[in-house]
Every structure is written in C-alpha cells, then in structure tokens.
Design a protein around this motif. Structure first.
Motif, PDB file in Angstrom:
ATOM      1  N   PRO A  14       0.792  -1.242   0.000  1.00 17.65           N
ATOM      2  CA  PRO A  14       0.000   0.000   0.000  1.00 17.65           C
ATOM      3  C   PRO A  14       0.821   1.289   0.000  1.00 17.65           C
ATOM      4  CG  PRO A  14       0.027  -0.929   2.185  1.00 17.65           C
ATOM      5  CD  PRO A  14       0.741  -1.919   1.301  1.00 17.65           C
ATOM      6  N   GLY A  15       1.541   1.554  -1.080  1.00 18.93           N
ATOM      7  CA  GLY A  15       2.215   2.841  -1.219  1.00 18.93           C
ATOM      8  C   GLY A  15       3.388   3.074  -0.309  1.00 18.93           C
ATOM      9  N   LEU A  16       4.021   2.026   0.216  1.00 20.88           N
ATOM     10  CA  LEU A  16       5.175   2.201   1.092  1.00 20.88           C
ATOM     11  C   LEU A  16       6.443   2.399   0.265  1.00 20.88           C
ATOM     12  CD1 LEU A  16       4.501  -0.588   3.745  1.00 20.88           C
ATOM     13  CD2 LEU A  16       4.053   1.851   3.965  1.00 20.88           C
ATOM     14  N   SER A  17       7.256   3.355   0.680  1.00 19.85           N
ATOM     15  CA  SER A  17       8.530   3.574   0.003  1.00 19.85           C
ATOM     16  C   SER A  17       9.516   2.481   0.403  1.00 19.85           C
ATOM     17  CB  SER A  17       9.101   4.940   0.380  1.00 19.85           C
ATOM     18  OG  SER A  17       9.491   4.948   1.752  1.00 19.85           O
ATOM     19  N   GLU A  33      10.561   3.016   3.942  1.00 21.24           N
ATOM     20  CA  GLU A  33       9.486   2.649   4.863  1.00 21.24           C
ATOM     21  C   GLU A  33       9.399   1.128   4.998  1.00 21.24           C
ATOM     22  OE1 GLU A  33       6.547   6.526   4.222  1.00 21.24           O
ATOM     23  OE2 GLU A  33       6.236   4.694   3.042  1.00 21.24           O
ATOM     24  N   ASN A  58       4.044   7.749   9.148  1.00 24.12           N
ATOM     25  CA  ASN A  58       3.565   7.577   7.774  1.00 24.12           C
ATOM     26  C   ASN A  58       3.113   6.143   7.516  1.00 24.12           C
ATOM     27  OD1 ASN A  58       4.154  10.248   7.178  1.00 24.12           O
ATOM     28  ND2 ASN A  58       6.191   9.783   6.369  1.00 24.12           N
ATOM     29  N   ILE A  59       3.864   5.186   8.058  1.00 23.64           N
ATOM     30  CA  ILE A  59       3.532   3.769   7.867  1.00 23.64           C
ATOM     31  C   ILE A  59       2.205   3.439   8.534  1.00 23.64           C
ATOM     32  CG2 ILE A  59       4.216   1.424   8.494  1.00 23.64           C
ATOM     33  CD1 ILE A  59       7.165   2.456   8.213  1.00 23.64           C
ATOM     34  N   THR A 112      -0.253   5.402   9.097  1.00 22.63           N
ATOM     35  CA  THR A 112      -1.324   6.009   8.308  1.00 22.63           C
ATOM     36  C   THR A 112      -1.632   5.171   7.073  1.00 22.63           C
ATOM     37  OG1 THR A 112      -0.720   8.232   9.045  1.00 22.63           O
ATOM     38  CG2 THR A 112      -2.032   8.060   7.029  1.00 22.63           C
ATOM     39  N   LYS A 113      -0.594   4.750   6.368  1.00 24.53           N
ATOM     40  CA  LYS A 113      -0.786   3.990   5.131  1.00 24.53           C
ATOM     41  C   LYS A 113      -1.375   2.598   5.384  1.00 24.53           C
ATOM     42  CE  LYS A 113       2.858   6.368   2.539  1.00 24.53           C
ATOM     43  NZ  LYS A 113       4.169   6.248   1.839  1.00 24.53           N
ATOM     44  N   ASP A 153      -3.145   1.860   8.136  1.00 22.44           N
ATOM     45  CA  ASP A 153      -4.253   1.981   9.085  1.00 22.44           C
ATOM     46  C   ASP A 153      -3.978   1.127  10.315  1.00 22.44           C
ATOM     47  OD1 ASP A 153      -6.674   2.926  10.046  1.00 22.44           O
ATOM     48  OD2 ASP A 153      -7.840   1.294   9.148  1.00 22.44           O
TER      49      ASP A 153
END
Length: 213
Positions: free
Chosen positions: A150-153, A156, A189-190, A192-193, A195
């Motif tokens: 889910p959009g993790l760099s 991250e 950030n993690i 949030t991404k 949940d």
C-alpha cells in the motif's frame, strides 16, 4: 519517570511473583491487582496505569475481551498480554485486540521488565520464541511483490521489516544510519498507510505479507 502497572491474572501466586519482580525496579510501581477480566477493566479505568499486564484465561471477561474493551477507550493503557499459552490464535487475537506485547509466563524476569518498559515507551515486545515460530509459520518461498504493497517507500519497507524483527526506534535509527526523529516520522507515515494503531499491528502486517525472512 515511574511506570505504573496493573497486574491482571486469576492466580494470586502469579500476581505476587510479578509484583515482586517489578517492584524491585526503581522505575516501576505496581498500582493494583485484578483477578478477573471485569476487575481488570474496572481498575484500569479507575487507577489509570501506564501498563496493564493481562492474562488471557480469567473468570468473567477473558483477557482478550478485556484488552479489546480497554483499547477502545479514549486514552487506553498500554497492554501486554502475559500467558501460559502460546497458541497462534491467542497471539493474533491479542495483537488484533490492541495489545502492544505478548509474553509467555516462563519468559523470565528480565524479559518481563523489558516488556513493561518497552510498552511504556511506545515500543512493543513479543517473546522471541513466539516471534521466530510465527515467522517460520508465515514464511513462503516468495514474498509478495512490492507493487502490491500500500504505497510504502523502499525506506518505509526497511522500517517495517525492522519493526517486525523487534527492533526499537533507537536500534532502527542505528541500523539505517538515520536520526531518531526520521524513524518516528517513517513510523507515523507507515501507520497512516497501513491503518495500523501501533507498531505491533505493523509487525503483524509484515508477518502476514511475508516481508520478513
């Protein structure tokens, strides 16, 4: 700062033993004891401890239900589940109910104290034997491709893997050669991404998605 603790276990001898171990530490104070899940919820709300050590099998409300109820409070205590049983469903049930740690009662005094301190500091600790077994149980030949995540760099994902291995924020900062504030920013950030409510849920997500080998 002194860490206040509530002991919830249906065996008086266990509560006494834990109390002696924790009271011997300069930075830990035992506020009270509960012998049932109902009393654990009531006393946690009344005494407002920093950490609750919660047994799973207790009269009335079981520990997982009591954990779930307290975790839903506006300002919940940090809950570490301590049990004789290491069945997988208990581990997952505890983590999903909102616990920030899972220890076996035979883990030893040092690990018990470390779990309380980790919980109070916002970190999490799971008994090493449980972590290793869960990783083995959930490992597969090939991890999920990063495109499904889910959009993790990439950085991250490094932090997620470190959390799943039980590394603290300070250890992660040292491993990745970044500042402590950077690690905390990544974790925010993690969460949030994903949940995720806490780092234990981040670790559980990593295990479930075979990100740790």
């Amino acid at each position: 700062m002194t860490i206040s603790v509530l002991l919830a276990d249906d065996q008086e001898m266990v509560r006494t033993g834990f109390g002696l171990i924790l009271s011997a530490e300069d930075d830990v104070s035992v506020l009270g004891e509960a012998g049932t899940g109902d009393d654990a919820v009531r006393l946690a709300r009344e005494l407002r401890p920093d950490v609750v050590l919660m047994d799973i099998r207790m009269p009335g409300l079981d520990g997982l239900t009591a954990t779930r109820i307290l975790a839903a409070d506006p300002a919940p205590p940090r809950i570490v589940v301590v049990t004789t049983f290491d069945l997988d469903e208990y581990v997952y049930g505890a983590l999903r109910s909102g616990a920030c740690g899972f220890l076996l009662k035979d883990a030893g005094p040092r690990l018990l104290v470390e779990a309380v301190r980790a919980a109070a500091a916002g970190d999490a600790l799971v008994s090493p034997s449980i972590t290793v077994r869960l990783l083995e149980r959930l490992s597969e030949p090939e991890p999920r491709p990063a495109t499904e995540l889910p959009g993790l760099s990439a950085r991250e994902l490094d932090v997620v893997r470190a959390v799943a291995r039980g590394r603290t924020n300070h250890e992660i900062a040292g491993d990745l050669f970044v500042s402590l504030s950077t690690v905390k920013s990544h974790l925010t950030n993690i969460q949030t991404k994903l949940d995720a409510r806490n780092r234990v849920e981040i670790a559980a997500w990593a295990w479930e998605n075979q990100l740790v080998k």
